[in-house]
Motif scaffolding. Structure first.
Motif, mmCIF file in Angstrom:
data_model
loop_
_atom_site.group_PDB
_atom_site.id
_atom_site.type_symbol
_atom_site.label_atom_id
_atom_site.label_comp_id
_atom_site.label_asym_id
_atom_site.label_seq_id
_atom_site.Cartn_x
_atom_site.Cartn_y
_atom_site.Cartn_z
ATOM 1 N N ASN A 1 31.049 49.009 43.371
ATOM 2 C CA ASN A 1 32.145 48.323 44.036
ATOM 3 C C ASN A 1 33.211 48.047 42.968
ATOM 4 N N PRO A 2 34.388 47.537 43.347
ATOM 5 C CA PRO A 2 35.448 47.325 42.349
ATOM 6 C C PRO A 2 35.023 46.474 41.152
ATOM 7 N N ARG A 3 34.318 45.402 41.388
ATOM 8 C CA ARG A 3 33.894 44.555 40.273
ATOM 9 C C ARG A 3 32.932 45.298 39.355
ATOM 10 N N GLN A 4 31.966 45.989 39.939
ATOM 11 C CA GLN A 4 31.013 46.750 39.140
ATOM 12 C C GLN A 4 31.716 47.833 38.321
ATOM 13 N N LEU A 5 32.715 48.492 38.919
ATOM 14 C CA LEU A 5 33.458 49.508 38.191
ATOM 15 C C LEU A 5 34.201 48.901 37.008
ATOM 16 N N ALA A 6 34.895 47.795 37.240
ATOM 17 C CA ALA A 6 35.630 47.140 36.150
ATOM 18 C C ALA A 6 34.678 46.700 35.037
ATOM 19 N N GLU A 7 33.553 46.114 35.417
ATOM 20 C CA GLU A 7 32.561 45.697 34.423
ATOM 21 C C GLU A 7 32.019 46.897 33.650
#
Length: 129
Positions: free
Chosen positions: A28-34
């Motif tokens: 998800n977006p947060r996982q990608l950024a992390e």
């Protein structure tokens, strides 16, 4: 607004992610950024507009990624015409990126391998694949 992260996720397949991670499904977006923050590095194999990136530019890109506040990604991300995350994507995933930024075409190429080409578009308020 996670359009930047959503566009990247849409452009990459699960197989792309599995090349450099152990993701069981697309992040998800947060996982990608992390994930990208965890893989942050000086980009050594990327050309921008067919030109090498200077050491100062590499340092600035590294610092910009390092300083991203993950808790604020829902507030949007201002993608630039010399974007650190797009350069990191090019480096990590060995992809050729065409970024159509407000009518200007910016290209990022991996000097060794470009497994595929992805085209992103952005305006002053939106980013999409």
């Amino acid at each position: 607004m996670t359009c930047f992260w959503d566009g990247i996720i849409q452009s990459l397949s699960l197989e792309d992610f599995r090349i450099i991670s152990d993701f069981k499904r697309k992040p998800n977006p947060r996982q990608l950024a992390e994930f990208l923050k965890s893989k942050n590095k000086y980009v050594e194999h990327v050309l921008c507009q067919n030109e090498s990136i200077s050491e100062k530019q590499k340092e600035e890109c590294f610092e910009a990624i390092k300083e991203l506040n993950i808790d604020r990604i829902n507030n949007g991300y201002f993608c630039s015409c010399f974007d650190p995350f797009l350069m990191l994507l090019c480096e990590l995933f060995c992809i050729h990126i065409i970024h159509k930024y407000n009518g200007t075409v910016i290209e990022y190429k991996n000097i060794y391998l470009n497994r595929k080409t992805v085209t992103y578009h952005s305006s002053s308020s939106h980013f999409w694949f």
